[in-house]
Design a protein around this motif. Sequence first.
Motif, mmCIF file in Angstrom:
data_model
loop_
_atom_site.group_PDB
_atom_site.id
_atom_site.type_symbol
_atom_site.label_atom_id
_atom_site.label_comp_id
_atom_site.label_asym_id
_atom_site.label_seq_id
_atom_site.Cartn_x
_atom_site.Cartn_y
_atom_site.Cartn_z
ATOM 1 N N SER A 120 27.178 -17.521 -30.147
ATOM 2 C CA SER A 120 26.328 -16.349 -29.899
ATOM 3 C C SER A 120 26.087 -15.580 -31.198
ATOM 4 C CB SER A 120 26.928 -15.440 -28.822
ATOM 5 O OG SER A 120 28.133 -14.865 -29.261
ATOM 6 N N TRP A 121 27.079 -15.572 -32.099
ATOM 7 C CA TRP A 121 26.899 -14.940 -33.410
ATOM 8 C C TRP A 121 25.798 -15.653 -34.189
ATOM 9 C CZ3 TRP A 121 26.849 -11.472 -37.009
ATOM 10 C CH2 TRP A 121 26.787 -11.841 -38.342
ATOM 11 N N ARG A 122 25.830 -16.973 -34.159
ATOM 12 C CA ARG A 122 24.831 -17.742 -34.913
ATOM 13 C C ARG A 122 23.427 -17.539 -34.340
ATOM 14 N NH1 ARG A 122 29.283 -21.207 -35.965
ATOM 15 N NH2 ARG A 122 29.733 -21.060 -38.188
ATOM 16 N N GLU A 123 23.329 -17.430 -33.013
ATOM 17 C CA GLU A 123 22.031 -17.163 -32.395
ATOM 18 C C GLU A 123 21.533 -15.775 -32.793
ATOM 19 O OE1 GLU A 123 22.433 -17.729 -28.185
ATOM 20 O OE2 GLU A 123 22.941 -19.846 -28.406
ATOM 21 N N GLU A 124 22.441 -14.798 -32.776
ATOM 22 C CA GLU A 124 22.070 -13.440 -33.189
ATOM 23 C C GLU A 124 21.634 -13.430 -34.646
ATOM 24 O OE1 GLU A 124 24.180 -9.070 -33.785
ATOM 25 O OE2 GLU A 124 25.230 -10.608 -32.646
ATOM 26 N N LEU A 125 22.374 -14.123 -35.488
ATOM 27 C CA LEU A 125 22.080 -14.198 -36.916
ATOM 28 C C LEU A 125 20.685 -14.772 -37.161
ATOM 29 C CD1 LEU A 125 23.270 -13.925 -39.833
ATOM 30 C CD2 LEU A 125 24.006 -16.290 -39.584
ATOM 31 N N ALA A 126 20.336 -15.819 -36.427
ATOM 32 C CA ALA A 126 19.047 -16.479 -36.615
ATOM 33 C C ALA A 126 17.883 -15.556 -36.254
ATOM 34 C CB ALA A 126 18.981 -17.752 -35.783
ATOM 35 N N GLY A 127 18.122 -14.553 -35.414
ATOM 36 C CA GLY A 127 17.062 -13.650 -35.021
ATOM 37 C C GLY A 127 16.969 -12.382 -35.854
ATOM 38 N N GLU A 158 39.243 -12.688 -42.496
ATOM 39 C CA GLU A 158 38.660 -14.012 -42.718
ATOM 40 C C GLU A 158 37.376 -14.183 -41.899
ATOM 41 O OE1 GLU A 158 39.659 -18.767 -42.301
ATOM 42 O OE2 GLU A 158 41.194 -17.317 -41.768
ATOM 43 N N LEU A 159 37.403 -13.744 -40.648
ATOM 44 C CA LEU A 159 36.209 -13.832 -39.813
ATOM 45 C C LEU A 159 35.079 -12.994 -40.399
ATOM 46 C CD1 LEU A 159 34.712 -14.733 -37.267
ATOM 47 C CD2 LEU A 159 35.720 -12.771 -36.096
ATOM 48 N N LEU A 160 35.382 -11.780 -40.825
ATOM 49 C CA LEU A 160 34.354 -10.925 -41.426
ATOM 50 C C LEU A 160 33.800 -11.544 -42.702
ATOM 51 C CD1 LEU A 160 35.467 -7.201 -41.042
ATOM 52 C CD2 LEU A 160 33.427 -8.300 -40.139
ATOM 53 N N TYR A 161 34.673 -12.143 -43.500
ATOM 54 C CA TYR A 161 34.220 -12.792 -44.729
ATOM 55 C C TYR A 161 33.246 -13.923 -44.392
ATOM 56 C CZ TYR A 161 34.186 -15.277 -49.144
ATOM 57 O OH TYR A 161 33.781 -15.904 -50.299
ATOM 58 N N ARG A 162 33.609 -14.750 -43.419
ATOM 59 C CA ARG A 162 32.722 -15.855 -43.020
ATOM 60 C C ARG A 162 31.387 -15.319 -42.509
ATOM 61 N NH1 ARG A 162 35.213 -21.018 -41.941
ATOM 62 N NH2 ARG A 162 37.420 -20.939 -42.475
ATOM 63 N N GLN A 163 31.440 -14.268 -41.688
ATOM 64 C CA GLN A 163 30.203 -13.677 -41.191
ATOM 65 C C GLN A 163 29.387 -13.090 -42.345
ATOM 66 O OE1 GLN A 163 31.593 -10.946 -38.178
ATOM 67 N NE2 GLN A 163 31.351 -12.465 -36.562
#
Length: 113
Positions: free
Chosen positions: A7-14, A42-47
């Motif tokens: 869902s993060w990746r879908e949000e990112l793409a938009g 680590e999660l925030l860094y990746r995001q």
Amino acid sequence: MTEPNESWREELAGLSFEDAYRRLEETVGRLEQGELALTDAELLYRQGMELANRCQQLLTEAELRITQIGDSRGVAAPPAGEASDDGDDDEWDLPPPLEPDDPSLFEDDDAPF
């Protein structure tokens, strides 16, 4: 959780450039505070890296569209990173874009530490 979910990746793409850049600034700010658990950091860094990649993607697409507009009008745009030889001293000499894994993306010269 150390991987951004689907869902993060879908949000990112938009995200628009402005929204992605704002989110990147917020992410960097949270990381700079240094009050996160290691897995959260680590999660925030990746995001943050994915946000930086999204911003770069959108800039590259915009540059391509601008180049295509110039090409369709018969105007030759200088290669990326090079100034044109039209004698215009007002052009900016910008550095090349940072690579997504460049640690300087998260450095702040004004940081108190």
